[in-house]
Design an enzyme around this catalytic site. Structure first.
Site, mmCIF file in Angstrom:
data_model
loop_
_atom_site.group_PDB
_atom_site.id
_atom_site.type_symbol
_atom_site.label_atom_id
_atom_site.label_comp_id
_atom_site.label_asym_id
_atom_site.label_seq_id
_atom_site.Cartn_x
_atom_site.Cartn_y
_atom_site.Cartn_z
ATOM 1 N N GLY A 100 9.183 -5.075 2.345
ATOM 2 C CA GLY A 100 9.050 -4.230 1.164
ATOM 3 C C GLY A 100 10.145 -4.495 0.141
ATOM 4 N N ASN A 116 4.006 -4.580 10.886
ATOM 5 C CA ASN A 116 3.812 -6.015 10.640
ATOM 6 C C ASN A 116 2.312 -6.266 10.666
ATOM 7 O OD1 ASN A 116 6.563 -6.096 12.679
ATOM 8 N ND2 ASN A 116 6.670 -7.048 10.670
ATOM 9 N N LEU A 128 -6.459 -13.429 -0.397
ATOM 10 C CA LEU A 128 -7.220 -14.342 -1.246
ATOM 11 C C LEU A 128 -6.990 -14.119 -2.738
ATOM 12 C CD1 LEU A 128 -9.335 -16.558 -1.648
ATOM 13 C CD2 LEU A 128 -11.104 -14.778 -1.479
ATOM 14 N N TYR A 181 -2.174 -8.215 16.527
ATOM 15 C CA TYR A 181 -2.105 -7.256 15.420
ATOM 16 C C TYR A 181 -3.141 -6.149 15.597
ATOM 17 C CZ TYR A 181 -2.924 -5.269 10.796
ATOM 18 O OH TYR A 181 -3.122 -4.397 9.757
ATOM 19 N N ARG A 241 -16.412 -10.668 2.352
ATOM 20 C CA ARG A 241 -15.507 -9.607 2.776
ATOM 21 C C ARG A 241 -15.593 -8.414 1.837
ATOM 22 N NH1 ARG A 241 -15.827 -12.333 6.512
ATOM 23 N NH2 ARG A 241 -14.197 -13.387 7.730
ATOM 24 N N GLY A 297 -12.505 -17.995 14.520
ATOM 25 C CA GLY A 297 -12.488 -16.535 14.558
ATOM 26 C C GLY A 297 -12.856 -15.851 13.265
ATOM 27 N N ILE A 303 0.831 -1.203 0.000
ATOM 28 C CA ILE A 303 0.000 0.000 0.000
ATOM 29 C C ILE A 303 0.866 1.252 0.000
ATOM 30 C CG2 ILE A 303 -1.852 1.236 1.184
ATOM 31 C CD1 ILE A 303 -2.701 -1.473 2.387
#
Length: 321
Positions: free
Chosen positions: A35, A75, A189, A140, A220, A284, A12
């Site tokens: 990266g 991370n 995915l 996270y 999603r 989850g 990103i």
């Protein structure tokens, strides 16, 4: 005036740099653990170093007239965060606090933070707004929420303004075809499906077919990486022109796509058929996660330009190379 992009050699971050360099002087700080320097636009100044290195940060702030910091240097693997929580708190929280400390010390007042929908945990509602309770379920998500809370405290006592951007599934590649999504290991995915259709993976695993969704697979929200980049830039401009300050925004398409729908669209665009292995649910995984982006639309006029077909088409062009 320049913009410092931390993590600007990542997925990103590099796309945001690509959009920024047309208008701004850009300095990129990245330690290249995840990266790639070749993804950084050649018009940007690249510095290899760690986010929590005070000496490196001092040099950057003294050598460049930094007006704002965009922070992507985190991370971000949920599973790894459970296995290695100290790594995530050290980088995502401790190192970020060093960055914020140095910003205050050098009088840099504007901060755009790449956060995550993982701060919401498993919400009770399918469509998530900024008012949805934050209750992260992994290190996270907790590490990102800790930084969000720190930003509010810092802004309360210092001349400091920020925008927090929470988003879901970043996807796609730059329209130029020069940069795209590249993770090792890959956990998203769309690239996994495309890699399989290109013969780089033997099969695709789909976890759970009995969710309360139209086809039984998880739903999603997917957002093109360039739309995300544009939202970061609009947020910075919104702070700079006084339209917003200390705001939190969700970023999403406002509509969800199931795992099966993603696979079918990848098959259609590639002309290839996938080998799918259906497996039990993962612990989850909520049935549906979709973001409402009405708040940022009303505040800054941001809406996504790319639909699912455009997202996957750009990704297919990138991975095919």
């Amino acid at each position: 005036m320049a913009i410092l992009v931390c993590g600007g050699a990542g997925y990103i971050g590099s796309h945001t740099v690509k959009e920024l360099v047309d208008t701004y002087e850009v300095v990129v700080l990245d330690n290249l653990t995840t990266g790639f320097e070749h993804l950084v636009d050649e018009r940007a100044t690249f510095i290899q170093g760690d986010l929590g290195d005070r000496t490196v940060l001092d040099k950057i702030f003294l050598a460049h007239d930094i007006d704002a910091v965009f922070h992507f240097a985190a991370n971000s693997l949920v599973g790894e965060s459970v296995e290695k929580p100290l790594k995530y708190y050290r980088n995502n929280v401790s190192a970020t606090l060093v960055l914020l400390e140095k910003m205050v010390e050098h009088g840099v007042k504007r901060f755009i933070f790449s956060s995550t929908a993982a701060t919401y945990g498993i919400p009770e509602t399918a469509v998530i707004t900024e008012e949805t309770a934050t209750s992260p379920i992994n290190p996270y998500g907790r590490s990102k929420l800790m930084v969000e809370q720190a930003l509010a405290d810092i802004a309360h006592v210092h001349d400091f303004q920020y925008v927090v951007l929470r988003y879901f599934n970043a996807a796609g590649a730059h329209q130029s075809g020069k940069i795209g999504e590249s993770h090792d290991p890959e956990s998203h995915l769309i690239p996994i499906v495309l890699q399989h259709l290109l013969g780089q993976r033997e099969k695709i695993s789909v976890f759970g077919t009995d969710y309360a969704t139209a086809d039984g697979t998880c739903v999603r929200d997917y957002i093109h990486v360039t739309d995300l980049a544009r939202a970061h830039i609009l947020s910075y401009q919104g702070i700079a022109n006084g339209k917003i300050a200390n705001a939190t925004f969700n970023l999403g398409n406002g509509a969800g796509y199931s795992v099966n729908e993603i696979i079918k669209e990848c098959e259609r665009l590639s002309g290839k058929q996938a080998n799918i292995e259906y497996a039990p649910r993962r612990a989850g995984d909520p049935a549906t996660l979709v973001a409402s982006s009405k708040k940022i639309e009303e505040a800054l006029g941001w809406t996504p330009d790319f639909d699912l077909q455009a997202i996957i088409s750009s990704a297919w062009a990138w991975h095919s190379k």
